[in-house]
Scaffold this active site. Structure first.
Site, PDB file in Angstrom:
ATOM      1  N   SER A  42       0.850  -1.195   0.000  1.00 20.65           N
ATOM      2  CA  SER A  42       0.000   0.000   0.000  1.00 20.65           C
ATOM      3  C   SER A  42       0.884   1.244   0.000  1.00 20.65           C
ATOM      4  CB  SER A  42      -0.944  -0.020   1.214  1.00 20.65           C
ATOM      5  OG  SER A  42      -1.853   1.058   1.166  1.00 20.65           O
ATOM      6  N   HIS A  91      -2.912  -1.190  -3.028  1.00 19.88           N
ATOM      7  CA  HIS A  91      -3.996  -0.250  -2.766  1.00 19.88           C
ATOM      8  C   HIS A  91      -3.714   1.023  -3.560  1.00 19.88           C
ATOM      9  CE1 HIS A  91      -4.293  -2.372   1.400  1.00 19.88           C
ATOM     10  NE2 HIS A  91      -4.878  -3.071   0.447  1.00 19.88           N
ATOM     11  N   ASP A 108      -4.343  -5.113   6.184  1.00 16.14           N
ATOM     12  CA  ASP A 108      -4.745  -5.965   5.067  1.00 16.14           C
ATOM     13  C   ASP A 108      -3.609  -6.928   4.727  1.00 16.14           C
ATOM     14  OD1 ASP A 108      -6.451  -6.893   3.069  1.00 16.14           O
ATOM     15  OD2 ASP A 108      -5.729  -5.445   1.597  1.00 16.14           O
TER      16      ASP A 108
END
Length: 351
Positions: free
Chosen positions: A165, A192, A289
């Site tokens: 991310s 992401h 995540d």
């Protein structure tokens, strides 16, 4: 850091090995021994993660005692032995080599010695992981001058899954550059990312790294050495195919961890389709995540790597995976490509 014991009858050799260890990222020399008697006392005095020892310093009756000492203490070992002698060992987790060239000591090659030593230690850690699977059977390996991944440690890994991310584009560029062309497994990535930026990122990575990077399409059959990105706002998952193969499936199912695409969604699908035959890598990023998916892959016998705090832009996702028990190994970003080549069973081009 791994607390390391150096055992050799020569003070000069111990000093050389210590200097090499000080050049590494993960190994810390904390104790020395010049005889088996000293080694016994050192092992019993603290908590150590690795023994580096010259088997030539042990008498015939001491070698079996040394092996028992390591097994009882669950102490992995890197052993070197005189040229022409046998390198077999009864230590459950050990690697054995002929007396290495670095003992001759060349100050100009210290960095390369340190890098080779870290790769060897990484393989020992793989042995520790796999010794806990397959019914808990022990795992030892011997290697020579042409060493690749030891036969006992090879695993039928079929793909690498990367979750990332915040800070991801630069981290991925460094990882892919280090991997270089010809990597023996496909890589599937969930980053992401804001909508409509995905194509620009992929174009930039292709130019920056020189390896084939694609925006994943539904039904793609992943090819070795190619990278496939989850599109923005779509989950990337797998579907089993004929003959043990697999393909990429994209979907708009509900967000996971408030995210779509989700790293956990990708990893849990990989675990369901490939079981333990996959590698997961969690790089820099905010949030948690990927933590559940990493733990699941590890439970099934796969291998999971989390980026270390020092090399992360944001130490969120790797930390969460580690704290959830989903990390087999914590590595700095610069060491991950080398580990992937070792796990993939291939030989790095030019290396």
């Amino acid at each position: 850091m791994t607390n390391t014991i150096i055992a050799d009858s020569s003070a000069v050799v111990r000093s050389v090995i210590k200097q090499i260890l000080l050049k590494t990222v993960q190994l810390r020399p904390v104790a020395e021994a010049s005889s088996f008697r000293e080694l016994q006392a050192v092992v019993r005095s603290g908590d150590f993660g690795l023994l580096i020892a010259d088997t030539g310093m042990f008498g015939p009756g001491e070698l079996p005692q040394m092996e028992k000492l390591c097994n009882d203490a669950t102490l992995p070992a890197l052993l070197y032995h005189p040229r022409g002698s046998m390198g077999r060992t009864g230590i459950k987790v050990a690697m054995s080599f002929e007396k290495p060239e670095f003992i001759k000591f060349s100050s100009g090659r210290m960095d390369s010695y340190a890098a080779e030593l870290e790769q060897i230690v990484g393989e020992i850690r793989q042995a520790m992981l796999f010794s806990k699977h397959a019914g808990g059977a022990g795992c030892s390996a011997a290697a020579g001058a042409g060493r690749g991944a030891p036969e006992a440690l090879r695993h039928n890994f079929r793909a690498v899954f990367v979750g990332v991310s915040t800070g991801g584009p630069c981290a991925l560029a460094e990882l892919f550059k280090s991997l270089g062309p010809g990597f023996p497994l496909p890589l599937l990535v969930t980053q992401h990312i804001d909508s409509f930026f995905d194509r620009n990122l992929i174009s930039w990575l292709c130019t920056e790294t020189g390896i084939p990077v694609h925006l994943a399409q539904d039904g793609d059959l992943p090819a070795a050495g190619h990278v496939y990105f989850a599109p923005s706002d779509e989950h990337l998952t797998l579907e089993a195919g004929m003959g043990g193969g697999f393909c990429i499936r994209l979907n708009h199912e509900p967000a996971v961890n408030f995210l779509r695409p989700s790293v956990d969604k990708m990893l849990e699908s990989a675990a369901a389709v490939l079981g333990g035959d996959c590698i997961a890598v969690i790089l820099t990023g905010m949030g948690a995540d990927g933590a559940k998916g990493c733990r699941r892959i590890k439970e099934l016998g796969g291998y999971t790597i989390t980026q270390d705090e020092a090399s992360c832009t944001i130490y969120g996702m790797p930390k969460a995976a580690f704290e959830a028990g989903g990390s087999c190994e914590v590595l700095p970003l610069g060491a991950i490509a080398g580990r992937l080549w070792a796990l993939g069973g291939g030989r790095r081009n030019g290396g």
